[in-house]
Scaffold this motif. Structure first.
Motif, PDB file in Angstrom:
ATOM      1  N   LEU A 189      14.292  -5.039  21.380  1.00 13.48           N
ATOM      2  CA  LEU A 189      15.244  -3.938  21.445  1.00 13.48           C
ATOM      3  C   LEU A 189      16.421  -4.286  20.545  1.00 13.48           C
ATOM      4  CD1 LEU A 189      16.087  -1.315  22.975  1.00 13.48           C
ATOM      5  CD2 LEU A 189      17.166  -2.794  24.642  1.00 13.48           C
ATOM      6  N   ALA A 190      16.670  -3.438  19.551  1.00  4.64           N
ATOM      7  CA  ALA A 190      17.800  -3.670  18.656  1.00  4.64           C
ATOM      8  C   ALA A 190      18.879  -2.642  18.955  1.00  4.64           C
ATOM      9  CB  ALA A 190      17.344  -3.572  17.212  1.00  4.64           C
ATOM     10  N   LYS A 191      20.038  -2.800  18.292  1.00  5.87           N
ATOM     11  CA  LYS A 191      21.150  -1.890  18.533  1.00  5.87           C
ATOM     12  C   LYS A 191      20.805  -0.469  18.075  1.00  5.87           C
ATOM     13  CE  LYS A 191      25.730  -2.006  17.208  1.00  5.87           C
ATOM     14  NZ  LYS A 191      26.838  -2.663  16.526  1.00  5.87           N
ATOM     15  N   ASP A 192      20.090  -0.366  16.942  1.00  9.48           N
ATOM     16  CA  ASP A 192      19.814   0.950  16.361  1.00  9.48           C
ATOM     17  C   ASP A 192      18.324   1.288  16.383  1.00  9.48           C
ATOM     18  OD1 ASP A 192      19.329  -1.135  14.685  1.00  9.48           O
ATOM     19  OD2 ASP A 192      19.973  -0.122  12.853  1.00  9.48           O
ATOM     20  N   GLY A 193      17.571   0.672  17.283  1.00  9.72           N
ATOM     21  CA  GLY A 193      16.153   1.005  17.373  1.00  9.72           C
ATOM     22  C   GLY A 193      15.363  -0.010  18.173  1.00  9.72           C
ATOM     23  N   LYS A 236      15.289  -6.729  26.840  1.00  8.06           N
ATOM     24  CA  LYS A 236      15.905  -6.734  25.509  1.00  8.06           C
ATOM     25  C   LYS A 236      14.873  -7.186  24.492  1.00  8.06           C
ATOM     26  CE  LYS A 236      20.561  -7.786  27.103  1.00  8.06           C
ATOM     27  NZ  LYS A 236      21.544  -8.857  27.288  1.00  8.06           N
ATOM     28  N   ALA A 237      14.008  -8.103  24.916  1.00  5.57           N
ATOM     29  CA  ALA A 237      12.906  -8.555  24.077  1.00  5.57           C
ATOM     30  C   ALA A 237      11.867  -9.149  24.998  1.00  5.57           C
ATOM     31  CB  ALA A 237      13.376  -9.614  23.089  1.00  5.57           C
ATOM     32  N   THR A 238      10.615  -8.813  24.791  1.00  3.87           N
ATOM     33  CA  THR A 238       9.576  -9.389  25.635  1.00  3.87           C
ATOM     34  C   THR A 238       8.234  -9.390  24.927  1.00  3.87           C
ATOM     35  OG1 THR A 238       8.621  -9.402  27.850  1.00  3.87           O
ATOM     36  CG2 THR A 238       8.887  -7.267  26.830  1.00  3.87           C
ATOM     37  N   CYS A 239       7.260 -10.027  25.571  1.00  6.73           N
ATOM     38  CA  CYS A 239       5.956 -10.200  24.956  1.00  6.73           C
ATOM     39  C   CYS A 239       4.878 -10.195  26.028  1.00  6.73           C
ATOM     40  CB  CYS A 239       5.962 -11.524  24.197  1.00  6.73           C
ATOM     41  SG  CYS A 239       4.385 -11.901  23.466  1.00  6.73           S
ATOM     42  N   ILE A 240       3.730  -9.561  25.737  1.00  2.63           N
ATOM     43  CA  ILE A 240       2.590  -9.604  26.652  1.00  2.63           C
ATOM     44  C   ILE A 240       1.363 -10.053  25.878  1.00  2.63           C
ATOM     45  CG2 ILE A 240       3.409  -7.913  28.338  1.00  2.63           C
ATOM     46  CD1 ILE A 240       1.884  -5.761  26.848  1.00  2.63           C
ATOM     47  N   GLY A 241       0.350 -10.527  26.587  1.00  6.08           N
ATOM     48  CA  GLY A 241      -0.887 -10.960  25.942  1.00  6.08           C
ATOM     49  C   GLY A 241      -0.911 -12.456  25.719  1.00  6.08           C
ATOM     50  N   ALA A 242      -1.826 -12.895  24.847  1.00 11.41           N
ATOM     51  CA  ALA A 242      -2.012 -14.327  24.612  1.00 11.41           C
ATOM     52  C   ALA A 242      -0.732 -14.973  24.101  1.00 11.41           C
ATOM     53  CB  ALA A 242      -3.139 -14.526  23.606  1.00 11.41           C
ATOM     54  N   ASN A 243      -0.480 -16.178  24.517  1.00 12.83           N
ATOM     55  CA  ASN A 243       0.681 -16.966  24.075  1.00 12.83           C
ATOM     56  C   ASN A 243       2.022 -16.311  24.383  1.00 12.83           C
ATOM     57  OD1 ASN A 243      -0.890 -19.034  22.944  1.00 12.83           O
ATOM     58  ND2 ASN A 243      -1.201 -17.805  21.099  1.00 12.83           N
ATOM     59  N   ASN A 244       2.074 -15.471  25.428  1.00 13.63           N
ATOM     60  CA  ASN A 244       3.345 -14.764  25.673  1.00 13.63           C
ATOM     61  C   ASN A 244       4.450 -15.741  26.084  1.00 13.63           C
ATOM     62  OD1 ASN A 244       3.676 -14.663  28.767  1.00 13.63           O
ATOM     63  ND2 ASN A 244       1.548 -14.032  28.445  1.00 13.63           N
ATOM     64  N   GLY A 245       4.059 -16.878  26.671  1.00 12.17           N
ATOM     65  CA  GLY A 245       5.067 -17.863  27.055  1.00 12.17           C
ATOM     66  C   GLY A 245       5.782 -18.432  25.845  1.00 12.17           C
ATOM     67  N   THR A 246       4.976 -18.824  24.842  1.00 11.71           N
ATOM     68  CA  THR A 246       5.547 -19.359  23.605  1.00 11.71           C
ATOM     69  C   THR A 246       6.468 -18.337  22.968  1.00 11.71           C
ATOM     70  OG1 THR A 246       3.273 -20.080  23.307  1.00 11.71           O
ATOM     71  CG2 THR A 246       4.860 -20.688  21.582  1.00 11.71           C
ATOM     72  N   ALA A 247       5.965 -17.102  22.866  1.00  9.37           N
ATOM     73  CA  ALA A 247       6.746 -16.056  22.204  1.00  9.37           C
ATOM     74  C   ALA A 247       8.045 -15.810  22.947  1.00  9.37           C
ATOM     75  CB  ALA A 247       5.934 -14.782  22.121  1.00  9.37           C
ATOM     76  N   GLN A 248       7.972 -15.806  24.270  1.00 11.64           N
ATOM     77  CA  GLN A 248       9.186 -15.502  25.027  1.00 11.64           C
ATOM     78  C   GLN A 248      10.229 -16.600  24.897  1.00 11.64           C
ATOM     79  OE1 GLN A 248       8.242 -14.169  28.987  1.00 11.64           O
ATOM     80  NE2 GLN A 248       7.492 -12.222  28.209  1.00 11.64           N
ATOM     81  N   SER A 249       9.776 -17.859  24.836  1.00 18.79           N
ATOM     82  CA  SER A 249      10.792 -18.908  24.665  1.00 18.79           C
ATOM     83  C   SER A 249      11.395 -18.852  23.265  1.00 18.79           C
ATOM     84  CB  SER A 249      10.216 -20.289  24.987  1.00 18.79           C
ATOM     85  OG  SER A 249       9.109 -20.540  24.172  1.00 18.79           O
TER      86      SER A 249
END
Lengths: 194, 208, 261
Positions: free
Chosen positions: C38-42, C168-181
Motif C-alpha cells: 500500500l503506497a500513499k498514492d496507490g 500496509k504491505a503483506t504477502c501470501i503463498g510460498a515464502n511469505n515469511g521471508t517476504a514479510q520480514s
C-alpha cells in the motif's frame, strides 16, 4: 395542502415541510414532523398518501441505519438516494405501490459538498439545486428560479425559504400554517426556527 | 394523459461519414411543470456505444442501471467490449422480457461497430417500448418531440456528413424540434463518436 | 488418530482445531507468491505464476482481455484488483462471486462497492464452508487492492477460514515469511507508487525460486487514482509491459545470466 421545499447553498441543504396532518377536509394535527434524520448527515422530507408515508419513511430509516451498523460507515447521500429510488421503483410495479414523494438532502463527507435529490413516488430521481413537492411547488419553483443562489450563506438561504413560504401563504387557497425546517451541513443535522 | 408523455424528453441519433451522433434534451418535468434542466437521458455504454432513453423518468434510471449491469457482466465474462449490434439485441431482449408490463421507454442506440477488415462502421438503431428493433440507415428519433424531429431530420439530414457538419445538423434538428414541443427542451447535450475521439457538448436552448 | 477429526470440515479436534481449514492454509503456503504494498498514492500487487512452459498458449493474454494471464490477477470491479493464491479453480469461482457481488452493489446503490465490504462478502461465503457440513472449504487466500472514497487506498487479505485484515504491505503463498520480514525492514509509511513498484519487484526476485524475473513467471498490477477522470484506475500489466518494466527497473533477465548460473 401538503408542501415541502428544499434548497442547497454553500455547504448546506435546508429542508422545510409543513406540519399539518389532514384527513379529507379536516386538520387532525398541526405539529407533525415530516422530516426524518436518516443518518448523521442525511435528511429526508416525505409526503403523499397518509400511512404509506410513515411506513415507507421508517422502512428507509431502518435500512439506512442497518447499513451503517453493518459497515461502520453510513451510505453517502447519492448512494442512499439511489437505494431509496430503487426501492420506490420496485414498489411501483408491485401489487400495492407506496405513494410517497421525497426530498433527500445530505452532506457528503467524502467530497465535502451538499447534495439534494428530488424523488417522486414513481421512483423518478434527479439531483437538483432546489426542489419542492405538493401544491406549493407551483409557486416556489418559479420563485427559486429567480432567487436561488448556490453560493448563498445559511442566513441568505433561510431568507429565500421565507420568501417561498410567504408566497405560498399568500396565493394558495388552502395554505399550511406552520413549517418545520431542518438543516444539514458539515456539522450534521439540526432543526432551525424561522 | 399518456405515461410516455408524463415526464417529457426526446432523443435523436444520426449517421455521418465514419461517425455517428446522438443527442437529447435535458428536461425532466411533471407534465407541464418543469422539475430539472439537467436530467441526462443519453449514457455511454462502452467507448464506442451510447444509448439514449426517452420516456418515463423512473424507467430511464432503472433501465440505465440494468443495461450497465448486463454490459458489465458481459464484458467480464467475454473479456472484450460489447459490439453495437449485440448491445441493440441486449436492449431488445431486456425490454421484451417485460412484454406484458413494459418499461415505458423507447431507446436509441448509436455506436461504431468493428468490421472484419479492422475498420469502423457507423451503427444506429431504435426500438419501441417492447423491444422491436428498427435498424435505420440515416437517423432514428424517440420521445415527445419525435414527430417534429422526424420532420426536421427529413429536411436537414444528408448522407456522408463529416463530424463537425453532423454535429451542426443534429444540433439544429434537435433544438428546433424541441422548441415546438412543450414537454422537451431546457438545454441539450450532443455526442459525436468518431474513430479516434468522442466530442461531447452541452447546448443552451430556450428556457421556456 | 487425527484422521477421526478431519473427515469433515465442521468437526473440531480435541485440541479445538479445524484440520481441514489448516490443510487449506497449508496448500496455500505452497502456492505461487502474491505480494501487495500500500503506497500513499496507490496500491501495487505482484504475483508469481506457476503454470508456465513453452507449449502453454498465452496468445489470448498478449493483447486481448484487460491484462493479466488469468492465473493470479483479476479485476474484481473498476476499483478493486484481486490477487489470488491457492487452488486456481476455487479462485476462479470466488472471483466470479466477487464480480457478481460488486455489480449487484453498483445496481443497488449506483456507487462502486467499498473495498472492505467486498472483502467481507467473500469472507461470509468462505466462513460458511467452515461451518456447514459436507463440503470442502475454498483453498484460496486473496489480496484485495482497492480504492473507495471512505478510506481511499486499501489493501486487504482474506484466508480460507473467512478471516480478513487490512495491511500496509503483506504477502501470501510460498515464502511469505521471508517476504514479510523483508517488507518489515524496507517499508516506509509515506512510500510512493513509483518506489513501491521497485520494492515489490526486488522482494519478488528474492523470494521466487527461479533466479530470473520475466513476464512468463510474473503478473503485475497497480491501482492508482486518475485525477482527470475522478475515478480509480486499475492497471493489470500485459506480458510485454511487465518485461518493459523489469528492463526499466534493471531486474530483467540477461541473455548470459543463465549460462553463468
Amino acid at each position: 395542502m401538503e408542501t415541502s421545499f428544499a434548497i442547497t447553498g454553500k455547504g448546506y441543504v435546508i429542508i422545510a415541510a409543513d406540519t399539518t396532518a389532514a384527513r379529507s377536509i379536516v386538520k387532525m394535527k398541526i405539529d407533525e414532523d415530516k422530516i426524518k434524520t436518516l443518518s448523521p448527515h442525511l435528511l429526508m422530507a416525505y409526503s403523499g398518501e397518509p400511512g404509506d408515508t410513515l411506513q415507507f419513511a421508517e422502512y428507509v430509516e431502518r435500512n439506512i441505519r442497518l447499513y451503517q451498523i453493518r459497515n461502520l460507515y453510513p451510505l453517502r447521500p447519492a448512494a442512499a438516494a439511489s437505494w431509496i429510488r430503487r426501492t420506490l421503483a420496485d414498489s411501483l410495479r408491485s401489487r400495492s405501490p407506496y405513494q410517497v414523494n421525497l426530498l433527500v438532502g445530505g452532506y457528503d463527507e467524502a467530497t465535502h459538498s451538499p447534495s439534494l435529490h428530488w424523488i417522486d413516488y414513481l421512483g423518478t430521481s434527479v439531483e437538483v439545486p432546489f426542489g419542492a413537492h405538493g401544491y406549493g411547488s407551483y409557486f416556489a419553483l418559479s420563485l427559486l428560479d429567480r432567487y436561488h443562489n448556490p453560493e448563498a450563506s445559511l442566513e441568505e438561504g433561510l431568507d429565500t425559504l421565507r420568501r417561498c413560504i410567504n408566497e405560498v401563504s399568500k396565493r394558495l387557497v388552502v395554505s399550511p400554517g406552520k413549517y418545520k425546517v431542518k438543516v444539514v451541513d458539515k456539522d450534521g443535522t439540526r432543526e432551525v426556527e424561522l | 394523459m399518456s405515461i410516455m408523455e408524463y415526464n417529457g424528453g426526446s432523443v435523436i441519433a444520426m449517421v455521418g461519414k465514419d461517425c455517428v451522433a446522438i443527442a437529447s434534451d435535458l428536461r425532466l418535468g411533471n407534465q407541464a411543470l418543469g422539475i430539472s434542466s439537467n436530467f441526462q437521458k443519453v449514457f455511454p455504454v462502452t467507448d464506442r456505444i451510447y444509448v439514449g432513453l426517452a420516456g418515463l423518468g423512473t424507467d430511464v434510471i432503472t433501465l440505465r442501471e440494468r443495461f450497465r449491469y448486463r454490459v458489465n457482466m458481459y464484458t467480464i465474462k467475454e473479456e472484450r467490449e460489447i459490439e453495437p449490434e449485440t448491445f441493440a439485441h441486449l436492449v431488445s431482449s431486456t425490454l421484451y422480457e417485460h412484454r406484458f408490463g413494459p418499461y415505458f421507454i423507447e431507446p436509441v442506440v448509436a455506436g461504431l461497430s468493428k468490421t472484419p477488415s479492422g475498420g469502423l462502421k457507423p451503427f444506429i438503431a431504435a426500438t419501441d417500448l417492447i423491444g422491436c428493433i428498427n435498424f435505420a440507415k440515416d437517423f432514428v428519433v424517440s420521445g415527445t418531440a419525435s414527430s417534429k424531429l422526424f420532420g426536421l431530420a427529413e429536411g436537414l439530414w444528408e448522407p456522408d456528413l463529416e463530424p463537425e457538419d453532423l454535429f451542426e445538423t443534429i444540433s439544429q434538428t434537435l433544438l428546433n424540434a424541441v422548441d415546438r414541443d412543450a414537454y422537451s427542451g431546457w438545454g441539450a447535450v450532443v455526442h459525436v463518436l468518431t474513430k479516434d475521439k468522442i466530442i461531447s457538448r452541452t447546448l443552451k436552448g430556450r428556457m421556456d | 488418530m487425527a484422521r477421526r477429526y478431519d473427515s469433515r470440515t465442521t468437526i473440531f479436534s480435541p485440541e479445538g482445531r479445524l484440520y481441514q481449514i489448516e490443510y487449506a492454509m497449508e496448500a496455500i503456503s505452497h502456492a505461487g507468491t502474491v505480494l501487495g504494498v500500500l503506497a500513499k498514492d496507490g496500491v501495487v500487487l505482484a504475483a508469481e505464476k506457476r503454470v508456465t512452459g513453452k507449449l502453454l498458449d498465452l496468445s489470448g493474454a498478449k493483447d486481448g482481455g484487460y491484462g493479466g494471464s488469468g492465473e493470479k490477477m483479476f479485476l474484481l470491479n473498476s476499483n478493486v484488483i484481486g490477487g489470488v493464491a491457492g487452488i486456481t479453480s476455487d479462485a476462479n469461482s470466488l472471483v466470479n462471486y466477487a464480480r457478481t457481488t460488486a455489480q449487484r452493489h453498483l445496481l443497488m446503490y449506483n456507487d462502486d462497492i467499498p473495498v472492505e465490504l467486498l472483502a467481507q462478502r467473500l469472507c461470509d461465503l468462505k466462513q460458511g464452508y467452515t461451518q456447514y457440513g459436507g463440503l470442502r472449504p475454498f483453498g484460496v487466500s486473496l489480496l484485495y487492492a482497492g480504492y473507495d472514497p471512505h478510506y481511499k487506498f486499501q489493501l486487504y487479505h482474506s484466508d480460507p477460514s473467512g478471516n480478513y485484515s487490512g495491511w500496509k504491505a503483506t504477502c501470501i503463498g510460498a515464502n511469505n515469511g521471508t517476504a514479510q520480514s523483508l517488507l518489515k525492514q524496507e517499508y516506509k509509511d509515506d512510500i510512493l507508487v513509483k518506489d513501491a513498484i521497485g520494492l515489490v519487484l526486488r522482494i519478488m526476485s528474492k523470494t521466487m525460486d527461479s533466479t530470473t524475473l520475466g513476464s512468463e513467471k510474473l503478473e503485475f498490477a497497480v491501482l492508482t487514482y486518475d485525477e482527470e477522470a475522478k475515478a480509480p484506475k486499475a492497471k493489470i500489466y500485459k506480458p510485454g509491459e511487465i518485461d518493459a518494466l523489469l528492463q526499466a527497473e534493471g531486474l530483467a533477465k540477461k541473455e548470459d545470466d543463465e549460462m553463468k548460473s
